[in-house]
Design a protein around this motif. Structure first.
Motif, mmCIF file in Angstrom:
data_model
loop_
_atom_site.group_PDB
_atom_site.id
_atom_site.type_symbol
_atom_site.label_atom_id
_atom_site.label_comp_id
_atom_site.label_asym_id
_atom_site.label_seq_id
_atom_site.Cartn_x
_atom_site.Cartn_y
_atom_site.Cartn_z
ATOM 1 N N ASP A 1 27.286 59.584 -15.070
ATOM 2 C CA ASP A 1 25.905 60.040 -14.995
ATOM 3 C C ASP A 1 25.595 61.150 -15.863
ATOM 4 O OD1 ASP A 1 23.253 60.991 -13.788
ATOM 5 O OD2 ASP A 1 23.802 60.146 -11.524
ATOM 6 N N PRO A 2 24.615 60.147 -16.817
ATOM 7 C CA PRO A 2 23.963 61.111 -18.222
ATOM 8 C C PRO A 2 23.008 62.440 -16.989
ATOM 9 C CG PRO A 2 22.343 59.783 -17.442
ATOM 10 C CD PRO A 2 23.204 59.104 -16.140
ATOM 11 N N ARG A 3 22.899 63.065 -16.048
ATOM 12 C CA ARG A 3 22.933 64.061 -15.283
ATOM 13 C C ARG A 3 23.631 64.769 -14.725
ATOM 14 N NH1 ARG A 3 19.837 61.280 -10.307
ATOM 15 N NH2 ARG A 3 22.056 60.269 -10.461
ATOM 16 N N CYS A 4 24.661 64.365 -15.306
ATOM 17 C CA CYS A 4 26.436 65.149 -14.536
ATOM 18 C C CYS A 4 26.030 66.320 -15.634
ATOM 19 C CB CYS A 4 27.367 64.063 -14.182
ATOM 20 S SG CYS A 4 28.821 65.764 -13.992
ATOM 21 N N LYS A 5 26.030 67.580 -15.362
ATOM 22 C CA LYS A 5 25.744 68.739 -15.946
ATOM 23 C C LYS A 5 27.408 69.931 -16.192
ATOM 24 C CE LYS A 5 22.073 67.132 -18.096
ATOM 25 N NZ LYS A 5 22.078 66.395 -19.456
ATOM 26 N N ILE A 6 27.730 69.456 -15.157
ATOM 27 C CA ILE A 6 28.779 70.331 -14.962
ATOM 28 C C ILE A 6 29.479 70.106 -13.859
ATOM 29 C CG2 ILE A 6 27.917 71.467 -12.634
ATOM 30 C CD1 ILE A 6 29.469 73.471 -15.130
ATOM 31 N N CYS A 7 30.814 70.397 -14.740
ATOM 32 C CA CYS A 7 32.784 70.146 -13.628
ATOM 33 C C CYS A 7 33.312 70.960 -13.118
ATOM 34 C CB CYS A 7 33.396 69.440 -14.357
ATOM 35 S SG CYS A 7 35.220 68.446 -14.221
ATOM 36 N N ILE A 8 33.920 71.043 -11.807
ATOM 37 C CA ILE A 8 35.034 71.594 -11.612
ATOM 38 C C ILE A 8 36.017 71.347 -11.272
ATOM 39 C CG2 ILE A 8 35.707 73.003 -9.194
ATOM 40 C CD1 ILE A 8 32.818 72.849 -8.190
ATOM 41 N N LEU B 1 35.004 76.433 -13.738
ATOM 42 C CA LEU B 1 33.725 75.331 -14.282
ATOM 43 C C LEU B 1 34.111 75.468 -15.664
ATOM 44 C CD1 LEU B 1 31.314 77.580 -12.510
ATOM 45 C CD2 LEU B 1 31.711 75.799 -11.693
ATOM 46 N N VAL B 2 33.137 73.340 -16.182
ATOM 47 C CA VAL B 2 33.640 72.804 -17.075
ATOM 48 C C VAL B 2 32.159 72.977 -17.392
ATOM 49 C CG1 VAL B 2 34.295 71.789 -19.151
ATOM 50 C CG2 VAL B 2 35.929 72.301 -17.379
ATOM 51 N N PRO B 3 31.050 73.133 -18.305
ATOM 52 C CA PRO B 3 30.056 72.084 -18.863
ATOM 53 C C PRO B 3 29.783 70.671 -19.510
ATOM 54 C CG PRO B 3 30.007 74.757 -19.508
ATOM 55 C CD PRO B 3 31.250 74.571 -18.967
ATOM 56 N N MET B 4 29.218 69.483 -18.762
ATOM 57 C CA MET B 4 30.231 69.066 -19.808
ATOM 58 C C MET B 4 29.504 68.522 -20.788
ATOM 59 S SD MET B 4 32.027 66.446 -16.867
ATOM 60 C CE MET B 4 31.559 65.451 -17.490
ATOM 61 N N ASP B 5 28.686 69.102 -21.838
ATOM 62 C CA ASP B 5 28.663 69.192 -23.140
ATOM 63 C C ASP B 5 29.831 70.012 -23.866
ATOM 64 O OD1 ASP B 5 28.033 72.125 -22.741
ATOM 65 O OD2 ASP B 5 25.523 71.522 -23.000
ATOM 66 N N THR B 6 30.456 70.507 -23.404
ATOM 67 C CA THR B 6 31.012 71.466 -23.888
ATOM 68 C C THR B 6 32.245 70.445 -24.866
ATOM 69 O OG1 THR B 6 31.795 72.893 -22.267
ATOM 70 C CG2 THR B 6 33.953 72.956 -23.978
ATOM 71 N N ALA B 7 32.488 70.613 -26.320
ATOM 72 C CA ALA B 7 33.461 70.200 -27.391
ATOM 73 C C ALA B 7 35.163 69.707 -26.313
ATOM 74 C CB ALA B 7 33.408 70.941 -28.212
ATOM 75 N N GLY B 8 34.906 69.111 -26.606
ATOM 76 C CA GLY B 8 36.533 68.151 -26.333
ATOM 77 C C GLY B 8 35.727 67.225 -24.477
ATOM 78 N N VAL B 9 35.676 67.412 -23.797
ATOM 79 C CA VAL B 9 35.200 66.991 -23.028
ATOM 80 C C VAL B 9 34.691 65.387 -23.690
ATOM 81 C CG1 VAL B 9 34.006 66.363 -20.870
ATOM 82 C CG2 VAL B 9 34.127 68.860 -21.493
ATOM 83 N N GLU B 10 35.803 64.521 -22.705
ATOM 84 C CA GLU B 10 35.428 62.854 -23.140
ATOM 85 C C GLU B 10 35.308 62.076 -22.252
ATOM 86 O OE1 GLU B 10 36.889 59.331 -25.535
ATOM 87 O OE2 GLU B 10 38.029 60.802 -25.945
ATOM 88 N N VAL B 11 34.248 61.994 -21.838
ATOM 89 C CA VAL B 11 33.531 60.676 -20.677
ATOM 90 C C VAL B 11 34.450 59.321 -20.694
ATOM 91 C CG1 VAL B 11 32.728 59.759 -18.370
ATOM 92 C CG2 VAL B 11 32.079 61.965 -19.132
ATOM 93 N N LYS B 12 36.186 58.318 -20.723
ATOM 94 C CA LYS B 12 36.319 57.399 -21.532
ATOM 95 C C LYS B 12 35.548 56.076 -20.780
ATOM 96 C CE LYS B 12 39.839 57.847 -23.943
ATOM 97 N NZ LYS B 12 39.700 58.006 -25.672
ATOM 98 N N ARG B 13 35.581 56.295 -20.165
ATOM 99 C CA ARG B 13 35.351 55.378 -19.218
ATOM 100 C C ARG B 13 35.107 54.824 -17.139
ATOM 101 N NH1 ARG B 13 39.985 51.924 -16.981
ATOM 102 N NH2 ARG B 13 42.064 53.351 -16.524
ATOM 103 N N PRO B 14 33.721 53.711 -17.084
ATOM 104 C CA PRO B 14 33.572 54.413 -15.410
ATOM 105 C C PRO B 14 34.928 53.510 -15.172
ATOM 106 C CG PRO B 14 32.111 52.609 -16.896
ATOM 107 C CD PRO B 14 33.114 53.480 -17.738
#
Length: 403
Positions: free
Chosen positions: A173-180, A200-213
């Motif tokens: 989801d493009p609105r997903c901004k934070i990950c626990i 807590l990991v902000p989703m725009d942190t370097a090294g976070v890659e959403v590979k696939r749905p």
């Protein structure tokens, strides 16, 4: 009723049901169409259009117990409202009551710093952003959460995170901004339940890659935005650690209890609606010279479905009451029982409804395939049936340890 509703809940339920009739049911077809056409990487406009309407009617953040940010409802009071929302895949997010955001908001409310609450909880409560929860891993049997291999390593004023997660709901989801994120800070600790931490990991942190749905029975986006996410040398400030190192399981138990019961509440609503569809269908179809509703096998299934729903509802209300009175930790047996009973009940009733609809039941036209995907998924999510059954058996056997 064994658990009567308070006047406040009666009024909220009446308002909620009216909103469902006016805005949710008429827009369900649009939701499924947008999910199919836009895919899991996009925002579905119908959801965003309906959120302000729900908020304007006071149907917002109803899930938060004992909080100034929500309606201040107990688990028992929330149960009939959550059941109504569960009748439609569209409803929970429209009311800002959908997983995993609900669980993540509760974690931030309980364990987050004031800075965390301002940066993440506030926009989540406002429905402006979404969040994800990264726990399950493809490389290990995640039914045993102590198997988690992802690492969280302290490096000065930061933690460095590495791992591969999947079934991380909302990550596309493009609105997903934070990950626990749950991983191991102390993999050599003799107590396997103190090896893990949550951070807590902000989703725009370097090294976070959403590979696939990841599709759920071929569905992308509905009923779940399941995703695979890779974390490679992700650096976050040490202040992002929740509660402290080694306390991941403690947080998980506080988070998963309400999450499990919310899933069950929603499934009861989904089962009620499925039974309604089944009854309407069999009354409108004739086979072998008489309505399908007069076939004995159909009547038996309808009767069994009604019995099973009532049993599941009472078991769930009992669990909600126990959580309110003695707390989630003491009520873990009641929570485990509904987590087994309710998804299995829903799967059976949806299967009967598919059968009653004939070939059409296997299409997407009646919402039954989507419903089955949801119910079947929830026999695995937040712990598979087998784990909960083992836990229930241990609780039972413990009663006779001195016999």
């Amino acid at each position: 009723m064994l658990y009567p509703m308070s006047p406040k809940v009666v009024e909220l339920k009446r308002t909620l049901e009216s909103f469902m009739d006016r805005h949710i049911y008429p827009n369900e077809e649009r939701l499924y169409r947008e999910a199919e056409e836009l895919g899991p990487w996009k925002v579905y406009p119908v959801v965003e259009e309906l959120k302000p309407l729900a908020r304007a009617e006071g149907l917002w953040n109803l899930f938060l117990p004992e909080s100034s940010h929500g309606a201040g409802l107990t688990n028992l009071e929330y149960a009939p409202l959550c059941e109504v929302m569960g009748r439609s895949h569209l409803a929970p997010e429209v009311f800002n009551c959908s997983a995993p955001d609900t669980g993540n908001m509760e974690v931030l409310e309980r364990y987050g710093t004031e800075k965390d609450k301002e940066r993440w909880l506030k926009p989540l409560l406002a429905g402006e952003i979404r969040s994800c929860f990264a726990m399950t891993e493809p490389a290990v049997a995640s039914s045993d959460a102590t198997n988690i291999e992802s690492s969280i390593v302290r490096d000065g004023d930061h933690y460095v995170i590495n791992g591969r997660k999947w079934y991380t709901t909302n990550a596309t989801d493009p609105r997903c901004k934070i990950c626990i994120f749950m991983g191991k800070t102390d993999p050599d600790n003799a107590d396997r339940h103190k090896q893990q931490s949550m951070i807590l990991v902000p989703m725009d942190t370097a090294g976070v890659e959403v590979k696939r749905p990841l599709p759920v029975f071929g569905f992308y986006g509905v009923p779940d935005r399941a995703s695979e996410v890779v974390f490679t040398d992700v650096r976050v400030p040490k202040e992002n650690m929740l509660l402290g190192e080694g306390r991941g399981f403690e947080i998980a138990q506080g988070r998963l209890g309400p999450g499990r019961i919310h899933h069950c509440m929603r499934l009861i609503g989904l089962s009620e609606r499925t039974l309604e569809k089944m009854c309407r269908r069999v009354r409108s179809r004739v086979a072998f010279g008489k309505p399908v509703s007069e076939q004995t096998v159909t009547q038996e299934r309808i009767a069994e479905a009604r019995i099973m729903i009532e049993q599941a509802r009472l078991l769930t209300l009992n669990a909600a009451y126990a959580m309110d009175i003695v707390g989630n930790k003491v009520a873990k047996a009641e929570i485990a029982m509904i987590k087994v009973a309710v998804p299995n009940m829903a799967c059976q009733i949806i299967d009967w409804a598919i059968q009653a609809h004939g070939g059409g039941g296997t299409s997407n036209d009646f919402g039954l395939t989507q419903a089955y995907a949801t119910a079947r998924l929830l026999r695995l999510a937040d712990g598979p049936d087998e784990v909960h059954r083992n836990q229930i058996a241990r609780f039972e056997l413990k009663k006779y340890s001195n016999a």
